[in-house]
Design an enzyme around this catalytic site. Sequence first.
Site, PDB file in Angstrom:
ATOM      1  N   CYS A  24      13.459  11.005   6.530  1.00 60.62           N
ATOM      2  CA  CYS A  24      13.602  10.378   7.770  1.00 60.62           C
ATOM      3  C   CYS A  24      14.669  10.732   8.582  1.00 60.62           C
ATOM      4  O   CYS A  24      14.749  11.125   9.722  1.00 60.62           O
ATOM      5  CB  CYS A  24      13.021   8.892   7.927  1.00 60.62           C
ATOM      6  SG  CYS A  24      14.020   7.972   6.644  1.00 60.62           S
TER       7      CYS A  24
ATOM      8  N   GLU B 201      10.171  16.188  14.882  1.00 60.31           N
ATOM      9  CA  GLU B 201      10.550  16.115  13.317  1.00 60.31           C
ATOM     10  C   GLU B 201       9.519  17.272  12.804  1.00 60.31           C
ATOM     11  O   GLU B 201       8.242  17.133  12.958  1.00 60.31           O
ATOM     12  CB  GLU B 201      10.101  14.592  12.943  1.00 60.31           C
ATOM     13  CG  GLU B 201      10.691  14.476  11.613  1.00 60.31           C
ATOM     14  CD  GLU B 201       9.896  12.856  11.031  1.00 60.31           C
ATOM     15  OE1 GLU B 201       9.196  12.317  11.352  1.00 60.31           O
ATOM     16  OE2 GLU B 201      10.825  12.164  10.504  1.00 60.31           O
TER      17      GLU B 201
ATOM     18  N   GLU C 120       9.967   1.407  10.528  1.00 61.96           N
ATOM     19  CA  GLU C 120      10.977   2.293  10.211  1.00 61.96           C
ATOM     20  C   GLU C 120      10.263   3.718  10.430  1.00 61.96           C
ATOM     21  O   GLU C 120       9.444   4.086   9.469  1.00 61.96           O
ATOM     22  CB  GLU C 120      11.585   2.253   8.674  1.00 61.96           C
ATOM     23  CG  GLU C 120      12.057   0.791   8.270  1.00 61.96           C
ATOM     24  CD  GLU C 120      13.463   0.853   8.827  1.00 61.96           C
ATOM     25  OE1 GLU C 120      14.015   1.771   9.495  1.00 61.96           O
ATOM     26  OE2 GLU C 120      13.900  -0.172   8.924  1.00 61.96           O
TER      27      GLU C 120
ATOM     28  N   LYS D 260       1.022  -1.118   0.145  1.00 65.23           N
ATOM     29  CA  LYS D 260       0.027  -0.051   0.171  1.00 65.23           C
ATOM     30  C   LYS D 260       1.029   1.123  -0.001  1.00 65.23           C
ATOM     31  O   LYS D 260       1.563   1.650   1.196  1.00 65.23           O
ATOM     32  CB  LYS D 260      -0.886   0.057   1.251  1.00 65.23           C
ATOM     33  CG  LYS D 260      -1.825   1.082   0.902  1.00 65.23           C
ATOM     34  CD  LYS D 260      -2.610   1.608   2.176  1.00 65.23           C
ATOM     35  CE  LYS D 260      -1.837   2.779   2.628  1.00 65.23           C
ATOM     36  NZ  LYS D 260      -1.865   4.139   1.606  1.00 65.23           N
TER      37      LYS D 260
HETATM   38  P1  NAD Z   1       2.133   8.434   7.838  1.00 68.29           P
HETATM   39  O1  NAD Z   1       2.665   7.517   9.147  1.00 68.29           O
HETATM   40  O2  NAD Z   1       1.323   9.340   7.876  1.00 68.29           O
HETATM   41  O3  NAD Z   1       1.896   7.496   6.593  1.00 68.29           O
HETATM   42  C1  NAD Z   1       2.670   6.377   6.101  1.00 68.29           C
HETATM   43  C2  NAD Z   1       1.837   5.299   5.454  1.00 68.29           C
HETATM   44  O4  NAD Z   1       0.941   4.553   6.467  1.00 68.29           O
HETATM   45  C3  NAD Z   1       1.025   5.767   4.406  1.00 68.29           C
HETATM   46  O5  NAD Z   1       0.864   4.741   3.529  1.00 68.29           O
HETATM   47  C4  NAD Z   1      -0.401   6.089   5.205  1.00 68.29           C
HETATM   48  O6  NAD Z   1      -1.340   5.769   4.298  1.00 68.29           O
HETATM   49  C5  NAD Z   1      -0.417   4.864   6.019  1.00 68.29           C
HETATM   50  N1  NAD Z   1      -1.290   4.926   7.290  1.00 68.29           N
HETATM   51  C6  NAD Z   1      -1.614   5.827   8.090  1.00 68.29           C
HETATM   52  N2  NAD Z   1      -2.682   5.534   8.860  1.00 68.29           N
HETATM   53  C7  NAD Z   1      -2.656   4.387   8.932  1.00 68.29           C
HETATM   54  C8  NAD Z   1      -3.381   3.392   9.776  1.00 68.29           C
HETATM   55  N3  NAD Z   1      -4.007   3.629  10.606  1.00 68.29           N
HETATM   56  N4  NAD Z   1      -3.387   1.922   9.343  1.00 68.29           N
HETATM   57  C9  NAD Z   1      -2.504   1.771   8.421  1.00 68.29           C
HETATM   58  N5  NAD Z   1      -1.639   2.307   7.668  1.00 68.29           N
HETATM   59  C10 NAD Z   1      -1.736   3.836   7.934  1.00 68.29           C
HETATM   60  O7  NAD Z   1       3.643   8.850   7.491  1.00 68.29           O
HETATM   61  P2  NAD Z   1       3.903   9.997   6.057  1.00 68.29           P
HETATM   62  O8  NAD Z   1       3.438  11.350   6.369  1.00 68.29           O
HETATM   63  O9  NAD Z   1       3.372   8.983   4.916  1.00 68.29           O
HETATM   64  O10 NAD Z   1       5.498   9.714   6.202  1.00 68.29           O
HETATM   65  C11 NAD Z   1       6.361  10.615   6.942  1.00 68.29           C
HETATM   66  C12 NAD Z   1       6.994   9.684   7.883  1.00 68.29           C
HETATM   67  O11 NAD Z   1       7.869   8.662   7.463  1.00 68.29           O
HETATM   68  C13 NAD Z   1       7.918  10.760   8.943  1.00 68.29           C
HETATM   69  O12 NAD Z   1       7.694  10.666  10.225  1.00 68.29           O
HETATM   70  C14 NAD Z   1       9.243   9.975   8.321  1.00 68.29           C
HETATM   71  O13 NAD Z   1      10.145  10.166   9.341  1.00 68.29           O
HETATM   72  C15 NAD Z   1       8.796   8.632   8.295  1.00 68.29           C
HETATM   73  N6  NAD Z   1       9.761   7.916   7.187  1.00 68.29           N
HETATM   74  C16 NAD Z   1      10.662   7.091   7.876  1.00 68.29           C
HETATM   75  C17 NAD Z   1      11.745   6.380   7.139  1.00 68.29           C
HETATM   76  C18 NAD Z   1      12.554   5.409   7.653  1.00 68.29           C
HETATM   77  O14 NAD Z   1      13.183   4.756   6.905  1.00 68.29           O
HETATM   78  N7  NAD Z   1      12.951   5.260   9.015  1.00 68.29           N
HETATM   79  C19 NAD Z   1      11.581   6.482   5.909  1.00 68.29           C
HETATM   80  C20 NAD Z   1      10.594   7.458   5.134  1.00 68.29           C
HETATM   81  C21 NAD Z   1       9.876   8.164   6.077  1.00 68.29           C
END
Ligand code: NAD
Length: 489
Positions: free
Chosen positions: A285, A383, A251, A176
């Site tokens: 991230c 962040e 992650e 997804k």
């Molecule tokens: P997010 O948590 O809002 O969403 C990430 C994914 O989770 C999306 O596909 C979203 O649709 C899904 N999601 C949201 N709510 C959900 C739920 N209740 N159940 C299942 N899936 C759900 O994060 P974002 O805004 O898309 O990404 C930014 C974040 O990702 C930042 O905090 C960043 O640091 C982190 N990030 C971490 C890494 C790493 O390798 N550690 C890499 C990239 C991004």
Amino acid sequence: MKSAFFINGLWVGPANGQTLPVIDPATETVIHHIPAGSAADANAAVQAARAAFDHGPWPRLTGHQRAQVLRAIAKGIRDRLPELARLEVRDNGKPLPEAEWDLADAAGCFDYYAGLAEGLDGAVEPIALPDPRFTAKAVREPIGVAGAIIPWNYPLLMAAWKVAPALAAGCCMVLKPSEHTSLTALELGEIVNAAGLPPGVLNIVTGLGAEVGQAIAEHPGVDKLAFTGSVPTGARLMATAARDVKNISLELGGKSPFVVFADSDIEKAVEWIMFGIFWNQGQVCSATSRVLVEAPLYPKLLERLLIEAQKIKIGNGLQPGTLLGPLVNDLQYRKVLAAIDRAVAQGATLACGGKAAGFETGYFVAPTVLTDVPLDAEAWCEEIFGPVVCIRPFDSEAEAIALANDSRFGLAAAVMSADTARAERVAAAFRAGIVWINCSQPTFTEAPWGGYKQSGIGRELGHWGLDNYLETKQITRLISDAPWGWYIK
Ligand code: NAD
């Protein structure tokens, strides 16, 4: 551009007929619509993956056979790289050369895991036992059906980090992508089909996290969850996974420090500080968003940083020469600008940046440098996920280490010094999963990626990434003919 889910090797529309608009963040125009999945769509995708895993050929192929398909996927990405890179820019906003870099990395990730898939053939570990009546061995097997949920900052690359090792291991899966950036992930469906991946091995559903994402996470047919995204969503998924004790890797976010000692070359320090926070508009991230500079170097370094940060060319990622594109969407744009305003309200000085001047449309935030940020201010602790760096001086190595580690996150950390022994000492003292010396951000598929503390659980990339998708089975054999003699004497 695809307008359907990829399930069981076919393109299918959403059960409820709903869609979500795709908005180009540089122009604010709607460029496409993607299907908005529901629990019914998630269920169809999981069922397809389940059937492919339980009855299909993929988990039963040799690693060498799977490797051929993985290499064909890598080639499929490379063959379409210019087109996919432009799609990534229109979906996410990042400058074209960065998108090209990401996609080359994504292709490389499939090639790398093809090699590791080959290494699984015959990978049996004999176990030395103290009892000569038995022999034992450990074998690795695919964990089953994986549910992969990914964010929007590196759309196809984050998909590759999960899909490549999962397929290499012999898993079947549901991917997804983020609802904000699904276009290249959907193209992956066409690429895997052309590469000869059997139907149902990779299924791709798009839509909102709370609906289709949550439905994947809750589905009893999913054996493993692999998540990249924010800490709150990761925590929620961990609670969901706990209900039926699903294996989960996370992650998550970071607030990573970059410690610069006074013996550093000032030009190199400024270059790496900027690469550490302005690359991908700071939506990284591992971005080194807290910079600590040894006091004697601080005034001169800050002066040079402000000059260079204000020279960065902002614009549509498709325009040649652009080094900083728009943020991914209106929500992120407002969040980042509000975070800058709150930082100033909490006592920080806006040395440069904020809303980018000269743009009528598009979600542009200029490279932003905050000084005098109180250590308990939100901007120092949380962040921001935008091109915003907090910078402050420090007086001693011990103080720098203490400030660097004073965070609930522990994803990455960087140190720069001409003194190798000192740099190694500080690297060892960092409580973070990824540490850079004399640079910030270079990332290699071969090296482990993941965080300490609230930045996550588990590691992606390298052979650690393959382990996420493998179970370990012990097989113990009685080889002695002598009676066991416990009950029957
Ligand atoms: P997010 O948590 O809002 O969403 C990430 C994914 O989770 C999306 O596909 C979203 O649709 C899904 N999601 C949201 N709510 C959900 C739920 N209740 N159940 C299942 N899936 C759900 O994060 P974002 O805004 O898309 O990404 C930014 C974040 O990702 C930042 O905090 C960043 O640091 C982190 N990030 C971490 C890494 C790493 O390798 N550690 C890499 C990239 C991004």
